[in-house]
Design an enzyme around this catalytic site. Structure first.
Site, mmCIF file in Angstrom:
data_model
loop_
_atom_site.group_PDB
_atom_site.id
_atom_site.type_symbol
_atom_site.label_atom_id
_atom_site.label_comp_id
_atom_site.label_asym_id
_atom_site.label_seq_id
_atom_site.Cartn_x
_atom_site.Cartn_y
_atom_site.Cartn_z
ATOM 1 N N ASN A 1 -5.215 -26.282 2.464
ATOM 2 C CA ASN A 1 -4.601 -27.325 2.457
ATOM 3 C C ASN A 1 -3.874 -27.651 4.041
ATOM 4 O OD1 ASN A 1 -3.859 -30.112 2.632
ATOM 5 N ND2 ASN A 1 -2.565 -29.663 0.080
ATOM 6 N N TRP A 2 -4.369 -28.111 4.938
ATOM 7 C CA TRP A 2 -3.218 -27.892 5.867
ATOM 8 C C TRP A 2 -2.272 -29.252 6.191
ATOM 9 C CZ3 TRP A 2 -6.963 -27.887 10.845
ATOM 10 C CH2 TRP A 2 -7.897 -26.346 11.142
ATOM 11 N N LYS A 3 -2.574 -29.675 5.189
ATOM 12 C CA LYS A 3 -1.500 -31.343 4.713
ATOM 13 C C LYS A 3 -1.489 -31.955 6.452
ATOM 14 C CE LYS A 3 0.413 -28.696 1.370
ATOM 15 N NZ LYS A 3 2.608 -28.240 -0.011
ATOM 16 N N HIS B 1 -3.878 -34.131 -5.227
ATOM 17 C CA HIS B 1 -2.299 -33.633 -4.535
ATOM 18 C C HIS B 1 -1.519 -34.116 -5.130
ATOM 19 C CE1 HIS B 1 0.141 -30.863 -2.714
ATOM 20 N NE2 HIS B 1 -0.776 -30.374 -2.420
ATOM 21 N N GLU C 1 1.212 -34.358 -3.646
ATOM 22 C CA GLU C 1 2.053 -34.806 -2.806
ATOM 23 C C GLU C 1 1.772 -36.716 -2.766
ATOM 24 O OE1 GLU C 1 1.836 -32.133 0.589
ATOM 25 O OE2 GLU C 1 3.299 -30.708 -0.523
ATOM 26 N N GLU D 1 -1.495 -26.543 -9.651
ATOM 27 C CA GLU D 1 -0.666 -26.155 -8.450
ATOM 28 C C GLU D 1 1.265 -26.997 -9.838
ATOM 29 O OE1 GLU D 1 -2.414 -25.859 -4.561
ATOM 30 O OE2 GLU D 1 -1.736 -27.721 -5.020
ATOM 31 N N GLY E 1 5.447 -25.031 -1.629
ATOM 32 C CA GLY E 1 5.981 -25.435 -0.783
ATOM 33 C C GLY E 1 7.679 -25.082 -0.376
ATOM 34 N N SER F 1 2.928 -21.869 -3.136
ATOM 35 C CA SER F 1 3.312 -20.414 -2.573
ATOM 36 C C SER F 1 2.697 -19.171 -2.086
ATOM 37 C CB SER F 1 4.894 -20.792 -2.397
ATOM 38 O OG SER F 1 6.078 -21.215 -2.769
ATOM 39 N N GLY G 1 -1.665 -23.748 1.152
ATOM 40 C CA GLY G 1 -1.090 -25.043 1.974
ATOM 41 C C GLY G 1 -0.623 -24.127 3.168
ATOM 42 N N GLY G 2 0.796 -23.528 3.536
ATOM 43 C CA GLY G 2 1.682 -23.122 4.518
ATOM 44 C C GLY G 2 0.701 -21.780 5.325
HETATM 45 P P1 PGA Z 1 1.740 -24.364 -0.662
HETATM 46 O O1 PGA Z 1 1.261 -25.232 -0.551
HETATM 47 O O2 PGA Z 1 1.284 -23.022 -0.459
HETATM 48 O O3 PGA Z 1 2.389 -24.454 1.000
HETATM 49 O O4 PGA Z 1 3.227 -23.737 -1.260
HETATM 50 C C1 PGA Z 1 0.190 -25.482 -1.577
HETATM 51 C C2 PGA Z 1 -0.312 -26.567 -1.729
HETATM 52 O O5 PGA Z 1 -0.134 -27.671 -1.956
HETATM 53 O O6 PGA Z 1 -1.542 -27.362 -1.956
#
Ligand code: PGA
Length: 254
Positions: free
Chosen positions: A9-11, A98, A100, A170, A176, A216, A237-238
């Site tokens: 997930n590149w966000k 998600h 967010e 998640e 994050g 994470s 994500g990251g």
């Molecule tokens: P993260 O994000 O790996 O940066 O914690 C995961 C996500 O929100 O899909």
């Protein structure tokens, strides 16, 4: 029975040019194939076409996913993206719900449910996210909280092919933040998710649905999660923003 899945997930990261570059680097890093692991990359909407072209040109061993969709087919919904628009650029997966989007854009379980139905009608696989905030975890009611989300998010869904519906657990406090859940924490909730899916759709279907862990996840810890019975992969994500770390996670899953 279930192929593992690693989804990136590149966000809201990577301009068009940067996204194309990352997709090219990833295609290169994974040029020996991904075995039985299904790999998905989910760039920002405006990068979808560019990444899709890279996938075609380099016969890249990963699928394309979007990060959001609207449930109407077309019309006066400024700023939104319809499912057939995702289809037209080659997206075969889409993240929904998600945390967010739930937090910042007020997406509700009802919205998530409508999005899942729309996507499935277009043969796009939803990666439907759930997970508890810190205060719920601290209160010890996280399993009940997530089970409730799953029930609402799947209400009225018909799943004929369990490979075409994916859940991502998640825990919000681990996204994050560098703070990961332990593999046992992930298994506790992922096991409860599968039991809930079995109640709703029957055991056979539940046994075919992939449940990913996210929060994470990185090359150093992904193997520990994957050892758990009900954890079938990771939503990353990251660590998906660099070809070397993301490809290392795919390799750890192979
Ligand atoms: P993260 O994000 O790996 O940066 O914690 C995961 C996500 O929100 O899909």
């Amino acid at each position: 029975m279930r192929n593992r899945m690693i989804a990136g997930n590149w966000k809201m990261n990577k301009t068009y040019t940067e996204g194309v570059q990352l997709a090219q680097d990833l295609a290169e890093a994974l040029s020996d194939g991904t075995g039985n692991v299904d790999v998905v990359v989910c760039p920002p909407t405006v990068d979808l076409k560019g990444v899709s072209t890279v996938i075609d040109q380099q016969s890249a061993p990963f699928a394309l996913g979007a990060q959001n969709v609207y449930w109407e087919e077309s019309g006066a919904y400024t700023g939104e993206t319809a499912p057939n628009m995702l289809e037209a650029v080659g997206a075969t997966y889409c993240i929904i719900g998600h945390s967010e989007r739930r937090d910042y854009f007020h997406e509700t379980d009802e919205d998530v449910n409508k999005k899942a139905k729309t996507l499935m009608a277009h043969n796009i696989v939803p990666i439907s996210c759930c997970g508890e905030p810190l205060e719920i975890r601290e209160a010890g009611t996280h399993v009940a909280y997530v089970v409730d989300q799953i029930k609402k998010d799947t209400e009225g869904l018909e799943i004929s092919d369990p490979a075409k519906y994916v859940v991502a657990y998640e825990p919000i406090w681990a996204i994050g933040t560098g703070k990961t859940a332990t593999a046992d924490d992930a298994q506790e909730v992922c096991g409860a998710i599968r039991a809930t899916l079995a109640e709703i759709f029957g055991q056979e279907t539940a046994d075919g649905i992939r449940i990913l862990y996210g929060g994470s996840a990185k090359p150093e810890n992904v193997a520990g999660f994957l050892e758990k019975e009900d954890v079938d992969g990771a939503l990353v994500g990251g660590a998906s923003l660099k070809a070397d770390s993301f490809s290392a996670m795919v390799k750890a899953a192979m």
